[in-house]
Design a protein around this motif. Structure first.
Motif, PDB file in Angstrom:
ATOM      1  N   TYR A 118     -30.249  74.251 125.400  1.00  0.00           N
ATOM      2  CA  TYR A 118     -30.389  72.998 125.023  1.00  0.00           C
ATOM      3  C   TYR A 118     -30.569  72.119 126.345  1.00  0.00           C
ATOM      4  O   TYR A 118     -29.579  72.147 127.029  1.00  0.00           O
ATOM      5  CB  TYR A 118     -29.238  72.693 124.014  1.00  0.00           C
ATOM      6  CG  TYR A 118     -29.596  71.156 123.564  1.00  0.00           C
ATOM      7  CD1 TYR A 118     -30.037  71.130 122.194  1.00  0.00           C
ATOM      8  CD2 TYR A 118     -28.900  69.862 124.090  1.00  0.00           C
ATOM      9  CE1 TYR A 118     -30.408  69.705 121.464  1.00  0.00           C
ATOM     10  CE2 TYR A 118     -29.124  68.872 123.447  1.00  0.00           C
ATOM     11  CZ  TYR A 118     -29.657  68.687 122.291  1.00  0.00           C
ATOM     12  OH  TYR A 118     -30.028  67.371 121.550  1.00  0.00           O
TER      13      TYR A 118
ATOM     14  N   CYS B  89     -30.542  67.796 127.321  1.00  0.00           N
ATOM     15  CA  CYS B  89     -30.681  66.535 126.773  1.00  0.00           C
ATOM     16  C   CYS B  89     -32.232  65.893 127.199  1.00  0.00           C
ATOM     17  O   CYS B  89     -32.695  65.719 128.330  1.00  0.00           O
ATOM     18  CB  CYS B  89     -29.764  65.663 127.548  1.00  0.00           C
ATOM     19  SG  CYS B  89     -28.132  65.999 126.845  1.00  0.00           S
TER      20      CYS B  89
ATOM     21  N   CYS C 225     -26.978  65.105 119.962  1.00  0.00           N
ATOM     22  CA  CYS C 225     -27.035  66.169 120.566  1.00  0.00           C
ATOM     23  C   CYS C 225     -26.143  67.422 120.217  1.00  0.00           C
ATOM     24  O   CYS C 225     -26.453  68.586 120.060  1.00  0.00           O
ATOM     25  CB  CYS C 225     -26.731  66.083 122.267  1.00  0.00           C
ATOM     26  SG  CYS C 225     -28.097  65.106 122.983  1.00  0.00           S
TER      27      CYS C 225
ATOM     28  N   GLU D   7     -20.083  65.334 123.700  1.00  0.00           N
ATOM     29  CA  GLU D   7     -20.496  66.270 122.718  1.00  0.00           C
ATOM     30  C   GLU D   7     -19.879  67.361 122.488  1.00  0.00           C
ATOM     31  O   GLU D   7     -19.622  68.024 121.285  1.00  0.00           O
ATOM     32  CB  GLU D   7     -22.004  66.852 123.539  1.00  0.00           C
ATOM     33  CG  GLU D   7     -23.311  66.064 123.288  1.00  0.00           C
ATOM     34  CD  GLU D   7     -24.324  66.778 124.075  1.00  0.00           C
ATOM     35  OE1 GLU D   7     -24.569  67.980 123.776  1.00  0.00           O
ATOM     36  OE2 GLU D   7     -25.032  65.891 124.948  1.00  0.00           O
TER      37      GLU D   7
HETATM   38 ZN   LIG Z   1     -27.755  64.846 124.873  1.00  0.00          ZN
END
Ligand SMILES: [Zn+2]
Length: 503
Positions: A23, A25, A216, A245
């Motif tokens: 992942y 951002c 996120c 996060e």
């Molecule tokens: Zn993020």
């Protein structure tokens, strides 16, 4: 790879090989993408490409932030997308749509392969509300007047990624800390919509919108599971964004969130920090007027992703020279072979082969060393020098050129993503990997997909003609050559065999 979480280099061991969940951002879509975006997304693109090259099946998720990103980190200020929408007197979703499209167009030009999933924050409000509920249930969040805050005091690991302690945060807190917060470091996971706020949704706590960090955690876990392998982002997002996060995800699930945290460094312009207020802000659309996107891509890869990158005309000029050398060598090689054929390459052996193999091994060593693209590019230039030398010699076996073409394609094109170094078709680029997707997923967006492909039956014809020639059946050989010429394939008989090219 260097893991920011542990502050050391670690051997990469994914949770469930050969699958890798990654992942990164994504952009907040309220303005044109700039050279800082290029550095970030080209760097992570090469990491994804290299992992795929090694045989991992990477599910790459990169979000689109279209709601909740405020102008001030301390849960104050306006929503960036909404502010732009008010200035232009259009709906915020129109701003988000416009800049999402232009972001992908810019990235396409840089040959950044599109993520497997590009989830939008506004499309995942339900998931975000569910995550807030879990945080309230586990006692890690509290509600005040329609807003919900994460309670950092309830989470002793808070500050582990950025190396800050909660006490330091308290001392450094700004004066305008919301009176609703129990601790200055507490952050909003859900915000009450003030009057006039356009983007708002109903929730158990009233009309509101999600805190920026929440999307996120919610979207990465939705598509990659509650624990996954790699999370990337800009170094400026280590705190508070990534710290928050981790806190939200781990406090809700009780499981480790991410194994490897990778952070990309920033861009400076002529040695200065880039900023709109400093007047040295360079959008990609402006940069592309002056520089070929591939020159920009090569320029970015000339420095390590964890190092800052200084943008200047001189540096870009040097990168252009480097790129032109590579593209010219590929073009010369293409005159010898159109596609790289591994079987023909295998027939080539001897000291030259060993030298070429050693250069290829150096390329891989560089990439294994925390994705050292600068050193890898150095190896690619060594390969180019070797190719130029061999192109100038006579009696070089065709297998040698097939070998070089295969390396240009695999290292230069598939791994580093430099467009002009392809041989054969370029479908690999837009092949999505991951959940429910197959290798057949392609798009026509790729300029390089226009490369002409030689169907197998034509290759068979070339082989047949070669056999006819060897059997001294020149009438048949000439006939086949003529027929191939009619469909645009030219054959040239050389002392080492027949080479062919498109007309
Ligand atoms: Zn993020």
């Amino acid at each position: 790879m260097y893991n920011t979480l542990t502050r050391r280099r670690e051997k990469f061991e994914p949770l469930a090989p050969p699958h890798v969940g990654m992942y990164v951002c994504g952009p907040t879509v309220y303005g044109d993408a700039h050279i800082g975006h290029a550095k970030s997304y080209v760097s992570f693109d090469v990491i994804v490409r290299y992992l795929r090259y090694l045989g991992y099946r990477v599910t790459y998720v990169q979000n689109i932030t279209d709601v909740g990103h405020l102008t001030d980190d301390a849960d104050q200020g306006e929503d960036k997308v909404e502010r732009k929408a008010k200035a232009e007197r259009v709906h915020p979703m129109q701003i988000a749509e416009t800049y999402t499209r232009s972001y992908f167009e810019d990235m396409d030009r840089l040959n950044v392969a599109r993520p497997g999933v590009s989830p939008r924050a506004s499309g995942h409000i339900i998931e975000q509300i569910e995550l807030v509920k879990r945080l309230l249930e586990t006692g890690h969040a509290y509600e005040v007047g329609g807003s919900v805050y994460f309670d950092v005091a309830s989470w002793p690991k808070y500050g582990r990624l950025s190396g800050r302690s909660v006490n330091e945060m308290q001392a450094g807190a700004r004066v305008e800390v919301s009176a609703e917060k129990r601790h200055p470091a507490d952050f909003a996971v859900w915000k009450r919509a003030e009057p006039g706020h356009i983007m708002q949704w109903p929730s158990p706590w009233g009309q509101g919108y999600p805190g920026w960090h929440l999307e996120c955690s919610a979207m990465s876990m939705k598509y990659l599971g509650e624990s996954f392998d790699i999370h990337g982002g800009g170094i400026e997002n280590q705190f508070p964004h990534h710290e928050d996060e981790i806190a939200q995800a781990e406090a809700a699930t009780g499981k480790p969130f991410v194994k490897y945290w990778l952070h990309n460094n920033m861009v400076t312009v002529n040695g200065q920090k880039m900023g709109k207020s400093l007047g040295n802000f360079i959008t990609l659309q402006d940069a592309f007027k002056k520089w070929d996107p591939m020159v920009l891509r090569l320029f970015i890869l000339q420095s390590h992703y964890r190092s800052p990158l200084d943008f200047s005309d001189e540096a870009l000029n040097a990168a252009k020279e480097g790129y032109d050398h590579l593209a010219r060598a590929a073009e010369s090689l293409r005159k010898q072979v159109v596609t790289a054929d591994e079987k023909i390459a295998e027939t080539f052996d001897g000291p030259v082969r060993h030298r070429i193999d050693a250069i290829a091994a150096q390329f891989e060593e560089a990439m294994q060393d925390d994705f050292n693209t600068a050193a890898a590019l150095g190896s690619l230039q060594d390969l180019r020098r070797e190719a130029n030398r061999l192109l100038g010699e006579s009696n070089v076996p065709l297998g040698c050129f097939h070998l070089l073409a295969g390396l240009f394609r695999d290292l230069g094109f598939k791994v580093l993503g430099l467009k002009d170094l392809h041989f054969g078709t370029a479908h690999y680029l837009y092949t999505s990997e991951g959940l429910g997707m197959t290798d057949a997923v392609t798009t026509t967006l790729s300029a390089s997909a226009q490369v002409r492909e030689v169907p197998k039956e034509r290759i068979a014809l070339i082989d047949l003609r070669e056999q006819a020639r060897k059997a001294k059946n020149f009438a048949l050989a000439d006939d086949i050559r003529k027929r191939l010429d009619e469909i645009g394939i030219v054959l040239e008989d050389t002392p080492t065999g027949t080479v062919w090219r498109f007309k």
